[in-house]
Design a protein around this motif. Structure first.
Motif, PDB file in Angstrom:
ATOM      1  N   PHE A 178     -11.350  -5.356   2.207  1.00 50.58           N
ATOM      2  CA  PHE A 178     -10.824  -4.339   1.295  1.00 50.58           C
ATOM      3  C   PHE A 178      -9.777  -4.901   0.334  1.00 50.58           C
ATOM      4  O   PHE A 178      -9.212  -4.145  -0.448  1.00 50.58           O
ATOM      5  CB  PHE A 178     -10.186  -3.201   2.100  1.00 50.58           C
ATOM      6  N   ASN A 179      -9.501  -6.228   0.431  1.00 48.92           N
ATOM      7  CA  ASN A 179      -8.513  -6.845  -0.467  1.00 48.92           C
ATOM      8  C   ASN A 179      -9.179  -7.982  -1.216  1.00 48.92           C
ATOM      9  O   ASN A 179      -8.829  -9.153  -1.079  1.00 48.92           O
ATOM     10  CB  ASN A 179      -7.312  -7.341   0.339  1.00 48.92           C
ATOM     11  N   PRO A 184      -8.028  -5.464  -9.176  1.00 49.96           N
ATOM     12  CA  PRO A 184      -6.672  -5.550  -9.755  1.00 49.96           C
ATOM     13  C   PRO A 184      -5.601  -5.098  -8.778  1.00 49.96           C
ATOM     14  O   PRO A 184      -4.444  -5.539  -8.877  1.00 49.96           O
ATOM     15  CB  PRO A 184      -6.754  -4.619 -10.964  1.00 49.96           C
ATOM     16  N   ALA A 185      -5.947  -4.238  -7.839  1.00 52.69           N
ATOM     17  CA  ALA A 185      -4.994  -3.733  -6.846  1.00 52.69           C
ATOM     18  C   ALA A 185      -5.726  -3.602  -5.514  1.00 52.69           C
ATOM     19  O   ALA A 185      -6.944  -3.431  -5.476  1.00 52.69           O
ATOM     20  CB  ALA A 185      -4.429  -2.379  -7.283  1.00 52.69           C
ATOM     21  N   PRO A 186      -5.026  -3.694  -4.411  1.00 55.79           N
ATOM     22  CA  PRO A 186      -5.703  -3.565  -3.117  1.00 55.79           C
ATOM     23  C   PRO A 186      -6.298  -2.177  -2.917  1.00 55.79           C
ATOM     24  O   PRO A 186      -5.827  -1.189  -3.476  1.00 55.79           O
ATOM     25  CB  PRO A 186      -4.578  -3.843  -2.105  1.00 55.79           C
ATOM     26  N   HIS A 187      -7.325  -2.143  -2.073  1.00 50.89           N
ATOM     27  CA  HIS A 187      -8.001  -0.883  -1.785  1.00 50.89           C
ATOM     28  C   HIS A 187      -7.097   0.041  -0.960  1.00 50.89           C
ATOM     29  O   HIS A 187      -6.130  -0.405  -0.304  1.00 50.89           O
ATOM     30  CB  HIS A 187      -9.301  -1.186  -1.033  1.00 50.89           C
ATOM     31  N   LEU A 192      -3.761   1.343   4.129  1.00 47.94           N
ATOM     32  CA  LEU A 192      -3.730   2.081   5.395  1.00 47.94           C
ATOM     33  C   LEU A 192      -3.798   1.132   6.582  1.00 47.94           C
ATOM     34  O   LEU A 192      -3.138   1.348   7.617  1.00 47.94           O
ATOM     35  CB  LEU A 192      -4.884   3.069   5.431  1.00 47.94           C
ATOM     36  N   LEU A 193      -4.573   0.031   6.463  1.00 45.00           N
ATOM     37  CA  LEU A 193      -4.637  -0.954   7.542  1.00 45.00           C
ATOM     38  C   LEU A 193      -3.294  -1.649   7.753  1.00 45.00           C
ATOM     39  O   LEU A 193      -2.953  -2.023   8.877  1.00 45.00           O
ATOM     40  CB  LEU A 193      -5.726  -1.978   7.237  1.00 45.00           C
ATOM     41  N   ARG A 194      -2.532  -1.828   6.709  1.00 45.39           N
ATOM     42  CA  ARG A 194      -1.218  -2.440   6.837  1.00 45.39           C
ATOM     43  C   ARG A 194      -0.216  -1.513   7.533  1.00 45.39           C
ATOM     44  O   ARG A 194       0.727  -1.973   8.166  1.00 45.39           O
ATOM     45  CB  ARG A 194      -0.688  -2.817   5.451  1.00 45.39           C
ATOM     46  N   GLU A 278     -18.257   2.241   2.872  1.00 46.97           N
ATOM     47  CA  GLU A 278     -16.855   2.185   2.446  1.00 46.97           C
ATOM     48  C   GLU A 278     -16.689   1.380   1.178  1.00 46.97           C
ATOM     49  O   GLU A 278     -15.872   1.709   0.305  1.00 46.97           O
ATOM     50  CB  GLU A 278     -16.000   1.570   3.555  1.00 46.97           C
ATOM     51  N   LEU A 279     -17.513   0.319   1.043  1.00 46.52           N
ATOM     52  CA  LEU A 279     -17.424  -0.505  -0.160  1.00 46.52           C
ATOM     53  C   LEU A 279     -18.118   0.156  -1.325  1.00 46.52           C
ATOM     54  O   LEU A 279     -17.780  -0.087  -2.465  1.00 46.52           O
ATOM     55  CB  LEU A 279     -18.028  -1.886   0.116  1.00 46.52           C
TER      56      LEU A 279
END
Length: 279
Positions: A178-179, A184-187, A192-194, A278-279
């Motif tokens: 997801f990254n 340009p920016a993380p998903h 949420l995973l972080r 999800e992708l």
């Protein structure tokens, strides 16, 4: 002498002629008498027939006059009866109209007051308006509650999915799914995973396999303290058991085995399908 004989012969002839003529006269008299009788009978029959026909015509005239008189009298009686019935119907209709007007006046004046009824209906309309407003407010409140519950369920599902996909968190050496470096920016899932913490996976029962696609089950475990979101409940519900993820310690054992069991391959297929969505 000759003359005497001649006279004597003439006398005989005269007698014979007289006798002959008397017999003819008698015959003619009988014929004339029969003819007279016939004429008299015919004449008398004509007179009787004329008299009878005259009597018959007079009887017909008398019958006609009498029947006309009786028919006119019966018709007059029928007209009188019809006129009486029509008059009684008219009187009854007028009586009904008078009673209707009087009863309406009496009810409006002494039983149902018009102004009281009007005020009652006005109050009833105002009360209806208030009830409608209260019902509209209640419906709006229920709609907000439903939206809030849906948001809580969605957020809980996202948190639960983040717990399931915590192993896909990006690191310094390897960027996660997801990254992607092309973004340009993380998903949103990366963020949420972080925020959530890792939990060890457990085996999934058949009733909780629907949660593999991100759907909530009847009894899902809660994850208190993992995400500081006001929408996450400490006693929320999701799937009854956690999804099965391949443990880190069992990778070497899988490599030693010749083939994986069908249940594990099916779980891996569902997991890859969820990642594609999800992708």
């Amino acid at each position: 002498m000759a003359e005497l004989l001649k006279i004597k012969s003439e006398v005989d002839e005269f007698k014979k002629e007289y006798f002959h003529r008397n017999s003819q006269a008698e015959e003619n008299r009988q014929r004339e008498y029969q003819a007279a009788n016939r004429i008299q009978s015919w004449f008398r029959a004509c007179k009787v027939r004329a008299y009878l026909s005259r009597l018959h015509k007079k009887a017909i005239i008398i019958q006609r006059i009498w029947r006309g008189f009786t028919a006119r009298a019966g018709f007059r009686q029928m007209v009188k009866a019809a006129y009486f019935i029509m008059k009684m119907n008219f009187y009854e209709a007028m009586a009904v109209r008078i009673q209707q007007r009087w009863r309406g006046f009496f009810v409006r004046k002494h039983i149902h007051n018009y102004y009281a009824r009007k005020s009652y209906l006005e109050g009833l309309s105002k009360k209806n308006e208030l009830v409608r407003m209260e019902l509209a407010e209640l419906e709006e409140l229920q709609k907000r509650e439903r939206d809030c519950v849906e948001m809580v369920k969605e957020q809980t599902a996202k948190v639960y999915q983040a717990h399931r996909l915590h192993h896909l968190l990006s690191t310094k050496q390897c960027p996660g799914v997801f990254n992607s470096p092309f973004r340009p920016a993380p998903h949103e899932m990366e963020i949420l995973l972080r925020q959530v913490k890792y939990q060890a996976p457990t085996r999934l029962d058949p009733r909780g396999r629907a949660c593999l696609m991100g759907m909530l089950g009847p009894t899902a475990p809660s994850f208190p303290g993992t995400l500081g979101s006001p929408w996450i409940k400490t006693s929320g519900t999701c799937c009854s058991s956690k999804p099965i993820l391949p443990p880190i310690s069992s990778k070497k054992q899988q490599m030693n085995r010749k083939y994986a069991p069908p249940s594990e391959s099916q779980q891996q297929f569902l997991y890859s399908a969820s990642l594609r969505q999800e992708l």
